[in-house]
Scaffold this motif. Structure first.
Motif, PDB file in Angstrom:
ATOM      1  N   VAL A 345       0.854  -1.185   0.000  1.00 49.59           N
ATOM      2  CA  VAL A 345       0.000   0.000   0.000  1.00 49.59           C
ATOM      3  C   VAL A 345       0.890   1.235   0.000  1.00 49.59           C
ATOM      4  CG1 VAL A 345      -1.806   1.267   1.222  1.00 49.59           C
ATOM      5  CG2 VAL A 345      -1.767  -1.244   1.262  1.00 49.59           C
ATOM      6  N   LYS A 346       0.682   2.142  -0.924  1.00 46.23           N
ATOM      7  CA  LYS A 346       1.513   3.333  -1.042  1.00 46.23           C
ATOM      8  C   LYS A 346       1.380   4.212   0.199  1.00 46.23           C
ATOM      9  CE  LYS A 346       1.212   3.559  -6.101  1.00 46.23           C
ATOM     10  NZ  LYS A 346       0.786   4.377  -7.257  1.00 46.23           N
ATOM     11  N   ASN A 347       2.525   4.776   0.587  1.00 50.69           N
ATOM     12  CA  ASN A 347       2.559   5.760   1.688  1.00 50.69           C
ATOM     13  C   ASN A 347       2.022   5.204   3.002  1.00 50.69           C
ATOM     14  OD1 ASN A 347       1.204   7.734  -0.889  1.00 50.69           O
ATOM     15  ND2 ASN A 347       3.369   7.741  -0.352  1.00 50.69           N
ATOM     16  N   ASP A 348       2.120   3.890   3.182  1.00 48.82           N
ATOM     17  CA  ASP A 348       1.609   3.259   4.397  1.00 48.82           C
ATOM     18  C   ASP A 348       2.752   2.561   5.134  1.00 48.82           C
ATOM     19  OD1 ASP A 348       0.408   0.578   5.720  1.00 48.82           O
ATOM     20  OD2 ASP A 348      -1.042   2.213   5.841  1.00 48.82           O
ATOM     21  N   GLU A 349       3.035   2.998   6.362  1.00 47.79           N
ATOM     22  CA  GLU A 349       4.180   2.465   7.109  1.00 47.79           C
ATOM     23  C   GLU A 349       3.999   0.986   7.467  1.00 47.79           C
ATOM     24  OE1 GLU A 349       2.520   5.179   8.002  1.00 47.79           O
ATOM     25  OE2 GLU A 349       3.924   6.844   7.684  1.00 47.79           O
ATOM     26  N   THR A 350       2.784   0.610   7.854  1.00 51.57           N
ATOM     27  CA  THR A 350       2.525  -0.783   8.202  1.00 51.57           C
ATOM     28  C   THR A 350       2.801  -1.707   7.025  1.00 51.57           C
ATOM     29  OG1 THR A 350       0.741  -0.031   9.659  1.00 51.57           O
ATOM     30  CG2 THR A 350       0.814  -2.376   9.134  1.00 51.57           C
ATOM     31  N   SER A 351       2.314  -1.332   5.871  1.00 51.48           N
ATOM     32  CA  SER A 351       2.510  -2.135   4.666  1.00 51.48           C
ATOM     33  C   SER A 351       3.984  -2.212   4.306  1.00 51.48           C
ATOM     34  CB  SER A 351       1.714  -1.532   3.504  1.00 51.48           C
ATOM     35  OG  SER A 351       1.877  -2.293   2.338  1.00 51.48           O
ATOM     36  N   LEU A 352       4.681  -1.100   4.416  1.00 49.48           N
ATOM     37  CA  LEU A 352       6.115  -1.079   4.113  1.00 49.48           C
ATOM     38  C   LEU A 352       6.871  -2.027   5.030  1.00 49.48           C
ATOM     39  CD1 LEU A 352       8.754   0.041   2.909  1.00 49.48           C
ATOM     40  CD2 LEU A 352       8.551   1.969   4.504  1.00 49.48           C
ATOM     41  N   LEU A 353       6.620  -1.947   6.322  1.00 53.42           N
ATOM     42  CA  LEU A 353       7.336  -2.782   7.281  1.00 53.42           C
ATOM     43  C   LEU A 353       7.048  -4.268   7.069  1.00 53.42           C
ATOM     44  CD1 LEU A 353       6.812  -0.500  10.372  1.00 53.42           C
ATOM     45  CD2 LEU A 353       9.042  -1.274   9.533  1.00 53.42           C
ATOM     46  N   LYS A 354       5.784  -4.598   6.793  1.00 60.47           N
ATOM     47  CA  LYS A 354       5.447  -5.999   6.545  1.00 60.47           C
ATOM     48  C   LYS A 354       6.128  -6.512   5.282  1.00 60.47           C
ATOM     49  CE  LYS A 354       0.987  -6.275   8.940  1.00 60.47           C
ATOM     50  NZ  LYS A 354      -0.458  -6.515   8.805  1.00 60.47           N
ATOM     51  N   CYS A 355       6.159  -5.699   4.241  1.00 60.40           N
ATOM     52  CA  CYS A 355       6.823  -6.111   3.000  1.00 60.40           C
ATOM     53  C   CYS A 355       8.312  -6.359   3.225  1.00 60.40           C
ATOM     54  CB  CYS A 355       6.620  -5.057   1.916  1.00 60.40           C
ATOM     55  SG  CYS A 355       4.957  -5.032   1.207  1.00 60.40           S
ATOM     56  N   LEU A 356       8.940  -5.498   4.015  1.00 64.22           N
ATOM     57  CA  LEU A 356      10.369  -5.679   4.311  1.00 64.22           C
ATOM     58  C   LEU A 356      10.594  -6.957   5.115  1.00 64.22           C
ATOM     59  CD1 LEU A 356      11.418  -2.017   5.243  1.00 64.22           C
ATOM     60  CD2 LEU A 356      11.976  -3.255   3.147  1.00 64.22           C
ATOM     61  N   LEU A 357       9.799  -7.149   6.164  1.00 62.58           N
ATOM     62  CA  LEU A 357       9.959  -8.338   7.004  1.00 62.58           C
ATOM     63  C   LEU A 357       9.709  -9.608   6.205  1.00 62.58           C
ATOM     64  CD1 LEU A 357      10.393  -9.314  10.006  1.00 62.58           C
ATOM     65  CD2 LEU A 357       7.918  -9.495  10.111  1.00 62.58           C
ATOM     66  N   PHE A 358       8.632  -9.628   5.403  1.00 67.38           N
ATOM     67  CA  PHE A 358       8.314 -10.823   4.623  1.00 67.38           C
ATOM     68  C   PHE A 358       9.391 -11.088   3.570  1.00 67.38           C
ATOM     69  CE2 PHE A 358       3.473 -10.075   5.357  1.00 67.38           C
ATOM     70  CZ  PHE A 358       3.661 -10.370   6.701  1.00 67.38           C
ATOM     71  N   SER A 359       9.920 -10.026   2.953  1.00 66.87           N
ATOM     72  CA  SER A 359      10.952 -10.200   1.920  1.00 66.87           C
ATOM     73  C   SER A 359      12.208 -10.838   2.491  1.00 66.87           C
ATOM     74  CB  SER A 359      11.302  -8.850   1.285  1.00 66.87           C
ATOM     75  OG  SER A 359      10.215  -8.331   0.562  1.00 66.87           O
ATOM     76  N   PHE A 360      12.676 -10.325   3.626  1.00 62.51           N
ATOM     77  CA  PHE A 360      13.870 -10.895   4.246  1.00 62.51           C
ATOM     78  C   PHE A 360      13.605 -12.304   4.763  1.00 62.51           C
ATOM     79  CE2 PHE A 360      15.180  -6.384   4.525  1.00 62.51           C
ATOM     80  CZ  PHE A 360      16.477  -6.495   4.038  1.00 62.51           C
ATOM     81  N   THR A 361      12.391 -12.561   5.244  1.00 58.32           N
ATOM     82  CA  THR A 361      12.045 -13.902   5.716  1.00 58.32           C
ATOM     83  C   THR A 361      12.051 -14.902   4.562  1.00 58.32           C
ATOM     84  OG1 THR A 361      10.679 -12.995   7.508  1.00 58.32           O
ATOM     85  CG2 THR A 361      10.293 -15.294   6.878  1.00 58.32           C
ATOM     86  N   ILE A 362      11.456 -14.531   3.444  1.00 62.32           N
ATOM     87  CA  ILE A 362      11.428 -15.413   2.265  1.00 62.32           C
ATOM     88  C   ILE A 362      12.844 -15.667   1.765  1.00 62.32           C
ATOM     89  CG2 ILE A 362      10.711 -15.564  -0.161  1.00 62.32           C
ATOM     90  CD1 ILE A 362       8.183 -13.960   0.710  1.00 62.32           C
ATOM     91  N   TYR A 363      13.657 -14.612   1.742  1.00 63.97           N
ATOM     92  CA  TYR A 363      15.053 -14.764   1.310  1.00 63.97           C
ATOM     93  C   TYR A 363      15.774 -15.806   2.169  1.00 63.97           C
ATOM     94  CZ  TYR A 363      20.057 -13.775   1.100  1.00 63.97           C
ATOM     95  OH  TYR A 363      21.417 -13.907   1.020  1.00 63.97           O
ATOM     96  N   LEU A 364      15.625 -15.707   3.494  1.00 64.81           N
ATOM     97  CA  LEU A 364      16.309 -16.644   4.384  1.00 64.81           C
ATOM     98  C   LEU A 364      15.724 -18.050   4.284  1.00 64.81           C
ATOM     99  CD1 LEU A 364      16.774 -14.427   7.581  1.00 64.81           C
ATOM    100  CD2 LEU A 364      18.480 -15.027   5.860  1.00 64.81           C
TER     101      LEU A 364
END
Length: 448
Positions: A345-364
C-alpha cells in the motif's frame, strides 16, 4: 528494601552477564552443549527482563550497552571471519585492491609471504581461494583498524568491537525515534537491544550486520521524515556495507510521495557509485559476482526449504542439485518480492514494514546458507510488528552451531528440524490467524 520483582530482575541481569562472559572468553566453538546451555540462560533472562522487569527503559538500555561492552576485549571464537577482515584491511593499506587478487595468488609475493602477520592471517582464514565479497564500508573499517595497529591481531579486533558497539548504539537511538514517529511503545526497542542472538553475533562475533542495520534504520527514519536525500544516503551506506539492503529499495521507492521518488532513486545511485569508486576496476564486478555466485551455488549451511529441495533432488536424480537450486530458489525470492511490491500500500508504514519483514524472511527461507547472524535484521524489523516466530527463530537458530562441534563439520538433520519446524509452525499460525499483534500497537510510553 528491594522488591521481589527487582531482585528477580537483578538475578536475570547477573545470569545474562555471566553467560555472555563465558561465551566471549571461556568456551570454544566445539563446545556445543556448553554454548547452548549458556545461550538458553541468556534467553531465559531476556524473556524475564522484557516481560517482568522492575527497571526503566533507560536502565535496561544501559544494561544492553554493558552486555555489548563485555566483548570489546574478546577474540571471536564462534566465527573466524575476522581473519579475512584483517587480511583485506592490510591489503587496502598496502594499496592492493582486495577484489582483484586471490589470497592464494598473493602469497607468491615475497613481501607478503615474509610478513608474519599476513602469513598468520592467511593460514587461519577460511577463504584463501575466493575473492573478497566485503563492500567498501567494511573495507574502510578493516583498513582503519589495521592501519592503527599494523603488527597486531588483537588490537584491530578491539577497534572493530568499538565500531560494532557504536553502530548498535546508533541503531537504538534511531530505532526509538522511529517508534515515536509511529506512536509505538519505546520499550519495543528492548526486544532488539537485549536479544542474546544480536548481542552474541554482532557485538561478540564482529558481524557487520550491526553497521548495516544502523544505516538501514537511519534511512528508514529519514524516509518517514520525508527527507529522501538523507534516506538515499543512508541506504547507500547500508548497501556499501552489505549488499542485501538492495531488497529495501523498491519498497522505499513505492512508499515515498511521487515528488520525492526521483530524489531518492537518483540519490541512491549517485551515493552508491561514489562509495564504490575506490575499488572500481574493469574486473571488479566480474570478481565480485564470481564470489557471490560461488556463495549461492557451492556452499551449504543451515538451509531450510533448500534442504528439502536438495533431498528431493537426491531422490530423483541421485545427485546434489545445488547448482539448480541456486538458480531456481533465488528466482522464487525475486518473484515473491515482486508480488509483495505489487501488494504494498503506497505511503503506508505498516505495509512497508510488513513487505520488508516478509521479503527478508522469504530470502532466508530459500537460502542455502543461513548463518545465525542473518536473522538479526528480522529481529530489528520485528520491533515494529511483533511476530513471535522471529524471536523464536533468534533462539533456535543457535542450534546450527552443532555443525562446528566435530571435524569434519557435519550438520544434524534432527537439530535442523528442531530449529525450523517450531518456527515455521508458529509463522503459519500467525499468518493464518491474523492476531492483534499483526497490527501496530498504539500504546505510547513516556519518552526517555
Amino acid at each position: 528494601m528491594l522488591s521481589a520483582k527487582k531482585i528477580g530482575s537483578l538475578i536475570a541481569m547477573v545470569v545474562m552477564l555471566a553467560a555472555l562472559v563465558m561465551i566471549g572468553y571461556f568456551i570454544q566453538r566445539t563446545q556445543f552443549v556448553t554454548f547452548i546451555i549458556l545461550s538458553a540462560l541468556c534467553f531465559g533472562s531476556y524473556i524475564l527482563l522484557l516481560t517482568n522487569s522492575a527497571f526503566s527503559l533507560k536502565q535496561l538500555l544501559y544494561f544492553g550497552l554493558v552486555c555489548r561492552a563485555i566483548f570489546i576485549f574478546s577474540i571471536p571464537v564462534l566465527s573466524d571471519d575476522y581473519f579475512r577482515f584483517l587480511w583485506d584491511g592490510h591489503l587496502v593499506n598496502m594499496g592492493i585492491n582486495p577484489f582483484l587478487a586471490l589470497p592464494s595468488s598473493l602469497m607468491i609475493d615475497q613481501a607478503i609471504r615474509d610478513n608474519s602477520t599476513m602469513q598468520f592471517l592467511y593460514n587461519h582464514m577460511n577463504s584463501q581461494y575466493y575473492f573478497s565479497v566485503y563492500p567498501s564500508i567494511m573495507q574502510a573499517c578493516f583498513a582503519l583498524s589495521t592501519w592503527l595497529f599494523p603488527a597486531s591481531i588483537k588490537s584491530p579486533v578491539i577497534i572493530l568491537h568499538f565500531i560494532m558497539t557504536l553502530a548498535e548504539l546508533g541503531t537504538c537511538i534511531y530505532g526509538i525515534k522511529i517508534l515515536r514517529l509511529l506512536r509505538l511503545s519505546e520499550k519495543n526497542i528492548l526486544w532488539y537491544a537485549l536479544n542474546p542472538l544480536v548481542i552474541i553475533e554482532l557485538a561478540g562475533n564482529l558481524h557487520f550486520e550491526a553497521v548495516m542495520i544502523f544505516f538501514c534504520t537511519a534511512s528508514f527514519f529519514y524516509l518517514l521524515e520525508k527527507k529522501p536525500v538523507f534516506a538515499a544516503m543512508f541506504i547507500s551506506l547500508a548497501i556499501a556495507t552489505k549488499l542485501l539492503p538492495v531488497i529495501c529499495i523498491p519498497f522505499f521507492f513505492k512508499y515515498l510521495e511521487k515528488e520525492h521518488r526521483l530524489q531518492f532513486f537518483f540519490g541512491t545511485i549517485i551515493y552508491t557509485t561514489i562509495l564504490f569508486i575506490p575499488f572500481l576496476n574493469p574486473v571488479f564486478f566480474e570478481h565480485l559476482l564470481t564470489s557471490v555466485a560461488l556463495y549461492f551455488h557451492s556452499f551449504e549451511f543451515n538451509g531450510s526449504i533448500y534442504k528439502v529441495v536438495r533431498w528431493i533432488g537426491y531422490e530423483v536424480t541421485g545427485n546434489n542439485i545445488i547448482w539448480v537450486a541456486g538458480v531456481v530458489l533465488p528466482c522464487i525470492v525475486l518473484m515473491s518480492i515482486f508480488i509483495l511490491y505489487s501488494r504494498q500500500v503506497k505511503n503506508d508504514e505498516t505495509s512497508l514494514l510488513k513487505c520488508l519483514l516478509f521479503s527478508f524472511t522469504i530470502y532466508l527461507a530459500m537460502a542455502s546458507i543461513v548463518h545465525p547472524w542473518y536473522v538479526t535484521m528480522l529481529v530489528f524489523l520485528n520491533i515494529y510488528l511483533d511476530y513471535k516466530f522471529v524471536y523464536l527463530w533468534s533462539a533456535t537458530i543457535l542450534l546450527s552451531y552443532f555443525t562446528y562441534s566435530q571435524i569434519p563439520y557435519q550438520e544434524s538433520g534432527w537439530l535442523s528440524a528442531l530449529e525450523y519446524l517450531p518456527v515455521f509452525g508458529l509463522m503459519i499460525y500467525e499468518f493464518r490467524n491474523k492476531r492483534p499483534f499483526l497490527k501496530f500497537r498504539k500504546h505510547v510510553e513516556p519518552h526517555l
